[in-house]
Design an enzyme around this catalytic site. Sequence first.
Site, PDB file in Angstrom:
ATOM      1  N   ASP A   1     -16.535 -24.231  15.935  1.00 49.27           N
ATOM      2  CA  ASP A   1     -16.872 -24.490  17.343  1.00 49.27           C
ATOM      3  C   ASP A   1     -18.344 -24.896  17.429  1.00 49.27           C
ATOM      4  OD1 ASP A   1     -17.423 -24.212  20.113  1.00 49.27           O
ATOM      5  OD2 ASP A   1     -17.686 -22.040  19.911  1.00 49.27           O
TER       6      ASP A   1
ATOM      7  N   SER B   1     -17.967 -19.561  15.329  1.00 49.27           N
ATOM      8  CA  SER B   1     -18.893 -20.247  16.219  1.00 49.27           C
ATOM      9  C   SER B   1     -20.299 -19.918  15.727  1.00 49.27           C
ATOM     10  CB  SER B   1     -18.642 -19.693  17.624  1.00 49.27           C
ATOM     11  OG  SER B   1     -19.598 -20.144  18.496  1.00 49.27           O
ATOM     12  N   PRO B   2     -20.950 -20.889  15.073  1.00 45.87           N
ATOM     13  CA  PRO B   2     -22.261 -20.578  14.483  1.00 45.87           C
ATOM     14  C   PRO B   2     -23.347 -20.528  15.550  1.00 45.87           C
ATOM     15  CG  PRO B   2     -21.722 -22.876  14.124  1.00 45.87           C
ATOM     16  CD  PRO B   2     -20.538 -22.279  14.842  1.00 45.87           C
TER      17      PRO B   2
HETATM   18  C1  SAM Z   1     -22.550 -17.860  18.486  1.00 45.52           C
HETATM   19  S1  SAM Z   1     -22.667 -16.265  17.829  1.00 45.52           S
HETATM   20  C2  SAM Z   1     -20.973 -15.838  17.564  1.00 45.52           C
HETATM   21  C3  SAM Z   1     -20.343 -15.164  18.736  1.00 45.52           C
HETATM   22  C4  SAM Z   1     -18.906 -14.759  18.520  1.00 45.52           C
HETATM   23  N1  SAM Z   1     -18.032 -15.909  18.393  1.00 45.52           N
HETATM   24  C5  SAM Z   1     -18.431 -13.855  19.647  1.00 45.52           C
HETATM   25  O1  SAM Z   1     -17.432 -14.208  20.320  1.00 45.52           O
HETATM   26  O2  SAM Z   1     -19.051 -12.829  19.883  1.00 45.52           O
HETATM   27  C6  SAM Z   1     -23.285 -16.526  16.213  1.00 45.52           C
HETATM   28  C7  SAM Z   1     -23.570 -15.258  15.433  1.00 45.52           C
HETATM   29  O3  SAM Z   1     -23.896 -15.609  14.098  1.00 45.52           O
HETATM   30  C8  SAM Z   1     -24.741 -14.598  13.596  1.00 45.52           C
HETATM   31  N2  SAM Z   1     -25.379 -15.114  12.362  1.00 45.52           N
HETATM   32  C9  SAM Z   1     -26.363 -16.031  12.252  1.00 45.52           C
HETATM   33  N3  SAM Z   1     -26.652 -16.260  10.950  1.00 45.52           N
HETATM   34  C10 SAM Z   1     -25.807 -15.474  10.221  1.00 45.52           C
HETATM   35  C11 SAM Z   1     -25.596 -15.278   8.826  1.00 45.52           C
HETATM   36  N4  SAM Z   1     -26.314 -15.925   7.905  1.00 45.52           N
HETATM   37  N5  SAM Z   1     -24.643 -14.387   8.439  1.00 45.52           N
HETATM   38  C12 SAM Z   1     -23.903 -13.720   9.354  1.00 45.52           C
HETATM   39  N6  SAM Z   1     -24.049 -13.885  10.693  1.00 45.52           N
HETATM   40  C13 SAM Z   1     -24.996 -14.744  11.126  1.00 45.52           C
HETATM   41  C14 SAM Z   1     -25.697 -14.337  14.747  1.00 45.52           C
HETATM   42  O4  SAM Z   1     -26.326 -13.072  14.629  1.00 45.52           O
HETATM   43  C15 SAM Z   1     -24.733 -14.427  15.952  1.00 45.52           C
HETATM   44  O5  SAM Z   1     -24.273 -13.157  16.344  1.00 45.52           O
END
Ligand code: SAM
Length: 341
Positions: free
Chosen positions: A86, A43-44
């Site tokens: 998602d 889920s991005p």
């Molecule tokens: C929507 S949240 C995911 C939540 C997860 N599905 C959960 O249940 O906890 C998206 C996450 O992507 C991380 N994120 C954003 N860019 C990223 C990157 N380039 N590499 C790794 N993580 C990244 C953010 O820090 C965030 O925690």
Amino acid sequence: MTTLFQTLPQPAYFTRNGACYLGDSLKLLRRLPGDCVDLVVTSPPFALLRQKAYGNRDQEEYVTWLCAFGNEIRRVLRDTGSFVLDLGGAYQRGVPVRSLHQYRVLLKMCDEVGFYLAEEFFWYNPAKLPSPIEWVNKRKLRAKDAVNTLWWFSKSEWPKADVRQVLVPYSERMKTLLRNPEAFYRPKNRPSGHGISSGFGTDNGGAIPSNLLRIPNTESSSSYLRLCKLVGVKPHPARFPAALPEFFIRFLTTEQDLVLDIFAGSNTTGYVAEQLGRKWIALELDASYVAGSALRFMESLSERDVTRMFASFAIGSRNEPVDLSGLPTLFDLAKVERGTW
Ligand SMILES: C[S@@+](CC[C@H](N)C(=O)[O-])C[C@H]1O[C@@H](n2cnc3c(N)ncnc32)[C@H](O)[C@@H]1O
């Protein structure tokens, strides 16, 4: 198991079945060998207009940004592998008109990256709050948006899948039929031309789920939240419910398969994969989310031990990964709020 692949750097922590890595997933993905992952479920950060705590991108840029990950994901997936994405919807800035970004992502992933769309799923979260307040609550111009799209991409036209692993309970009507198939149904043709044979009276252990997954996101009493409070870390603000990755992990993988979440957040995916006996890799950019996610695996420890272990968990300042492989988990998948899948 400290690292699944020697090509990856040291993980932040590891368990019996998997490992969580701190860093930019695009860079980390490039260090993974090709054809090794069975399922990516993730889920991005969404291209929402309201600024969220986990960072956003402009909507147009967002599609290009996300599809760059798609290229790497396609490379690391096995030919039978799947990629479940998602994606929530959003309104355009200042007007009650929807952004098309999730559809643009879908088209670009298929047309340019080379994925197939195996099936589209919709996650209905009945607990979702009305948003944006301006169009829904104040001006009463739009209905509540309570559905996320889940694009199930596959590397080939024939991804590994077994829907029997995610059967849902039969309806009351079907249960009556199964108790006495003869009395209930006579084989006949429906007006649609579809034949109803006596095969409908066979008990297969449950019904085929639909592509509408009704899963409330209402977690309020999990040990993750309790332990976050105990050690004073802010829980991840955008977690998905455990039942969501659970559905796809059961449906699209078998034991010992490798599951990857490239935007792991609080590592819901890794945690569920652990319980289901799948290997897993979690990649997350934010050190505090990574540290908090380790709490998921400490649920069997006393509060004193959690506090002690968490204190030694100064991610970024230590070279040794934290070993959580000896900890039993108390998680009970049977208690996960499933909704109706
Ligand atoms: C929507 S949240 C995911 C939540 C997860 N599905 C959960 O249940 O906890 C998206 C996450 O992507 C991380 N994120 C954003 N860019 C990223 C990157 N380039 N590499 C790794 N993580 C990244 C953010 O820090 C965030 O925690």
